[in-house]
Every structure is written in C-alpha cells, then in structure tokens.
Design an enzyme around this catalytic site. Structure first.
Site, PDB file in Angstrom:
ATOM      1  N   GLU A  89       0.817  -1.206   0.000  1.00  0.00           N
ATOM      2  CA  GLU A  89       0.000   0.000   0.000  1.00  0.00           C
ATOM      3  C   GLU A  89       0.854   1.261   0.000  1.00  0.00           C
ATOM      4  O   GLU A  89       2.014   1.249   0.400  1.00  0.00           O
ATOM      5  CB  GLU A  89      -0.883   0.005   1.247  1.00  0.00           C
ATOM      6  CG  GLU A  89      -1.774  -1.205   1.295  1.00  0.00           C
ATOM      7  CD  GLU A  89      -2.764  -1.164   2.440  1.00  0.00           C
ATOM      8  OE1 GLU A  89      -3.869  -1.637   2.244  1.00  0.00           O
ATOM      9  OE2 GLU A  89      -2.426  -0.645   3.515  1.00  0.00           O
ATOM     10  N   GLY A 156       6.804  -1.575   6.351  1.00  0.00           N
ATOM     11  CA  GLY A 156       8.195  -2.003   6.299  1.00  0.00           C
ATOM     12  C   GLY A 156       9.138  -1.065   7.002  1.00  0.00           C
ATOM     13  O   GLY A 156       8.796   0.070   7.324  1.00  0.00           O
ATOM     14  N   CYS A 330      -1.040   6.706   9.588  1.00  0.00           N
ATOM     15  CA  CYS A 330       0.163   6.032  10.083  1.00  0.00           C
ATOM     16  C   CYS A 330      -0.173   4.723  10.763  1.00  0.00           C
ATOM     17  O   CYS A 330      -1.045   4.663  11.621  1.00  0.00           O
ATOM     18  CB  CYS A 330       0.854   6.896  11.137  1.00  0.00           C
ATOM     19  SG  CYS A 330       1.789   8.197  10.451  1.00  0.00           S
TER      20      CYS A 330
HETATM   21  N1  SAH Z   1       9.367   1.083  10.186  1.00  0.00           N
HETATM   22  C1  SAH Z   1       9.504   2.508  10.112  1.00  0.00           C
HETATM   23  C2  SAH Z   1       8.573   3.099   9.095  1.00  0.00           C
HETATM   24  C3  SAH Z   1       7.120   3.082   9.486  1.00  0.00           C
HETATM   25  S1  SAH Z   1       6.616   4.706   9.521  1.00  0.00           S
HETATM   26  C4  SAH Z   1       9.355   3.104  11.488  1.00  0.00           C
HETATM   27  O1  SAH Z   1       9.117   2.364  12.420  1.00  0.00           O
HETATM   28  O2  SAH Z   1       9.542   4.303  11.643  1.00  0.00           O
HETATM   29  C5  SAH Z   1       5.113   4.633  10.293  1.00  0.00           C
HETATM   30  C6  SAH Z   1       5.061   5.454  11.549  1.00  0.00           C
HETATM   31  O3  SAH Z   1       3.764   5.282  12.130  1.00  0.00           O
HETATM   32  C7  SAH Z   1       6.056   4.996  12.587  1.00  0.00           C
HETATM   33  O4  SAH Z   1       6.441   6.084  13.379  1.00  0.00           O
HETATM   34  C8  SAH Z   1       5.208   4.047  13.403  1.00  0.00           C
HETATM   35  O5  SAH Z   1       5.739   3.784  14.665  1.00  0.00           O
HETATM   36  C9  SAH Z   1       3.902   4.787  13.454  1.00  0.00           C
HETATM   37  N2  SAH Z   1       2.748   3.954  13.719  1.00  0.00           N
HETATM   38  C10 SAH Z   1       2.615   2.632  13.531  1.00  0.00           C
HETATM   39  N3  SAH Z   1       1.393   2.234  13.891  1.00  0.00           N
HETATM   40  C11 SAH Z   1       0.735   3.324  14.311  1.00  0.00           C
HETATM   41  C12 SAH Z   1      -0.573   3.552  14.771  1.00  0.00           C
HETATM   42  N4  SAH Z   1      -1.445   2.567  14.873  1.00  0.00           N
HETATM   43  N5  SAH Z   1      -0.917   4.816  15.089  1.00  0.00           N
HETATM   44  C13 SAH Z   1      -0.040   5.818  14.969  1.00  0.00           C
HETATM   45  N6  SAH Z   1       1.206   5.668  14.525  1.00  0.00           N
HETATM   46  C14 SAH Z   1       1.594   4.429  14.199  1.00  0.00           C
END
Ligand code: SAH
Length: 342
Positions: A89, A156, A330
């Site tokens: 996605e 990822g 996110c």
């Molecule tokens: N793997 C990388 C890229 C993902 S970016 C990382 O961890 O940074 C996506 C962002 O959204 C990251 O900051 C992740 O921690 C956050 N994220 C993941 N699930 C989420 C959720 N349910 N609500 C809000 N932020 C979330």
C-alpha cells in the site's frame, strides 16, 4: 539484468553491449524522467531495438490495483500489485505545499511493533528499488500532477532494506530523472543504530525520522521489540551523531496511546531524554488498528505533551492525521486488503 534499476553510474559499465551512450541516456530518460518502462512506447528508439530490449531485458511491472479516495479529505489510499501478486500500500497526501506520497519499502514488516498493522503476519519480502520507483511514477501519473514530497513511512522498515532504499533514492533525486529534492524526503526508522550510523556517513540531506514512542525503556520494550536490541537512550545518541554529521535536524515520532505512554511519567522521561538535543517531536494520537485494543490518547494529553515539551525548549508539533477512513493513516497500512473499506 534489470535495466530499469540502473543508476546513471551503472550505465557506464555498458550493461547492454554495443548500446551507444546516447541510447542509454534516452532509456534513463524514458524510465526515470517520463516514468515509462514499456519499450513499445519509446518512439525515439528504432523498432528493432525496442523489440530486442523487450525480448532480452524484460522489465517486471507494478500496477495499481485500487485507488481509494478518502471521503474526509484529499487523501488517496493506493493498493499496488507486484509481479508476484503481492500487494503493498501507499498513500497520496495533498498539502498546501503540494503532493506528498507515502510509500512502503517491504511487503509486511519484521519489526513487530505492537500498535502497527504493517507487522501483522511478519515480513514477506523486501521491495526492490525498481518496484518502489514504479510506485512513485504510477502514483504521479494517476494524480496528473508532480509529486514534490516523499515519506518512507508505509509498510516495512526502510533501514532493514537499506541498499534498495538508497538505490531508489539516488535515482529519484537524479537531476535527469524526477529530481526530487533530498530536503523533501523523510525516511522513518524504528531505530536500527548501525544503519543509522551508515546513513549519516552516506550524508544526504534527507530528513531522518525516528519512531521513539516512549523514553521509558520498560514501556518502549513492550511496544517495540526492537528496543531490546536498540534501547531508546542509545537510539537518541545515534540521532545526535546523525545531526552532528549531516547538520540535519532529526524528528522523533511519538504516537500517544491512552494510559500506555501518555502519562505524566512518560512526559517527564521524554523531556529528560530530549532536552537540549535540538530535535523535533511529532506527536500524533494512535490510529486504531482492528486487531488491537489500544486506543488513542485524548486530545488534551497531546496538547499537554506539546506545551510541556515546548516549555523546556523542545520543539513539538501535533500532526493532523489524514485518510483514517480509508485506513491510510500512520500504522494502518498492511499487506493484505482489509475488506471493511467501503
Ligand atoms: N518502520 C519505520 C517506518 C514506518 S513509519 C518506522 O518504524 O519508523 C510509520 C510510523 O507510524 C512509525 O512512526 C510508526 O511507529 C507509526 N505507527 C505505527 N502504527 C501506528 C498507529 N497505529 N498509530 C499511529 N502511529 C503508528
């Protein structure tokens, strides 16, 4: 040999024997300036050459499976199908400063963060640089407008696929290709320290965002298993090194979860860890994931975090979440189609 994945430097090694350098430039231009990889459309190449290239250097193709507009804002969620029928996605976001695309770097994710949909089912495979480029080009073509900004914040962990991600970025920023400005690119990581240090050495002026989520190690460990290998304190030290080396301010992502990481203790720990480091904190409320019972912190907690951080000289922004209704916010991206989207 996948000609589509070659950087300009790679073309110097004559990957196609006997191909004149100006033909190589034409190909690079078709691929990366025009975003076209179907040889039949390359009308400034002789028909015979197009035939030979199609036969000997076929290029696997990503396609758009679904383009899902949000009803609440301008956001579009995009489902891409890869040549092995995997689905990943992406999200197209519309801002005053222009279009921004959020792309994935892997099918699924191996990092196991407890609040994130991308990691349910683990990692299937890395995306190649060519696949990520095609996602960018397909999205731009469908949007009918230049995409100026990129965030690697989809499914990822970009630094768990660092060679392909770097290759992708080198081509995307090439002046003979899309010429996207490094300054308009954000790469987000859960904090893989050796790769962060290597990225600092690579020294491109992109923005590094780090998913911190908690400065309390006992809380971060539960939310993010990677913290057992790379604890918050060490990650922030690596971020300081990154800033010193590149001169670019690092952003820290903090997604606030009701009664998990939004307490006063969490706030004080965050202040203590970040004070005087010159970093920027991005606060968002957790986006709900169907499979998890975690809930977003209340708005008032987000505001309290922002005010208290700022009072201590730590810059903080509350990010507006877009595209929640299409599961495009996110952490809501995943590697299978969620049937509930209406
Ligand atoms: N793997 C990388 C890229 C993902 S970016 C990382 O961890 O940074 C996506 C962002 O959204 C990251 O900051 C992740 O921690 C956050 N994220 C993941 N699930 C989420 C959720 N349910 N609500 C809000 N932020 C979330």
């Amino acid at each position: 040999m996948n000609l589509f994945s070659l950087h300009k430097e790679d073309w110097k090694n004559e990957p196609v024997k006997g191909l004149a350098p100006f033909r190589a430039r034409q190909l690079f231009h078709w691929f990366h300036r025009r975003g076209i990889w179907n040889y039949d459309e390359m009308d400034n190449l002789p028909a015979k050459m197009r035939e030979k290239l199609s036969r000997e250097y076929p290029i696997e193709s990503v396609s758009i499976l679904q383009w899902i507009p949000s009803k609440e804002d301008e956001t579009k969620k995009i489902l891409f199908e890869l040549s092995d029928h995997q689905i990943v996605e992406g999200v197209l976001l519309s801002y005053r400063h222009g279009l921004s695309v959020c792309l994935s770097t892997q099918v699924g994710c191996a990092m196991g963060c407890k609040f994130c949909a991308s990691t349910i089912g683990g990692k299937t495979r890395n995306l190649t640089r060519g696949e990520i480029l095609q996602m960018f080009y397909l999205t731009q073509r469908k949007a009918e407008k230049k995409i100026s900004h990129l965030v690697l914040m989809g499914s990822g962990e970009p630094l768990d696929n660092v060679e392909e991600v770097k290759g992708f970025l080198e081509i995307l920023t090439d002046p003979d290709g899309q010429n996207v400005s490094w300054r308009n690119i954000t790469l987000s990581t859960c904090g893989l320290i050796p790769e962060m240090d290597a990225l600092a050495e690579w020294n491109r002026p992109l923005t590094l965002a780090i998913s911190l989520h908690s400065a309390r190690e006992e809380v971060r460990r539960v939310l993010m298993p990677i913290s057992r290998t790379y604890p918050a304190k060490d990650v922030v030290e690596a971020a300081v090194r990154y800033q010193e080396k590149t001169g670019r301010r690092v952003s820290l992502e903090v997604s606030l979860i009701h009664e998990v990481n939004d307490t006063e203790e969490d706030l004080q720990a965050l202040i203590q860890l970040l004070q005087g480091k010159g970093m920027h904190v991005n606060l968002i409320g957790l986006n709900p994931i169907e499979e998890r019972s975690l809930r977003s912190a209340r708005d008032i907690r987000l505001e309290t975090f922002k005010k208290s951080l700022e009072a201590k000289g730590i810059r903080a922004t509350i990010r507006r979440e877009m595209g929640r209704d299409v599961q495009g916010a996110c952490g809501q991206l995943r590697n299978s189609v969620l049937s509930k989207i209406e």
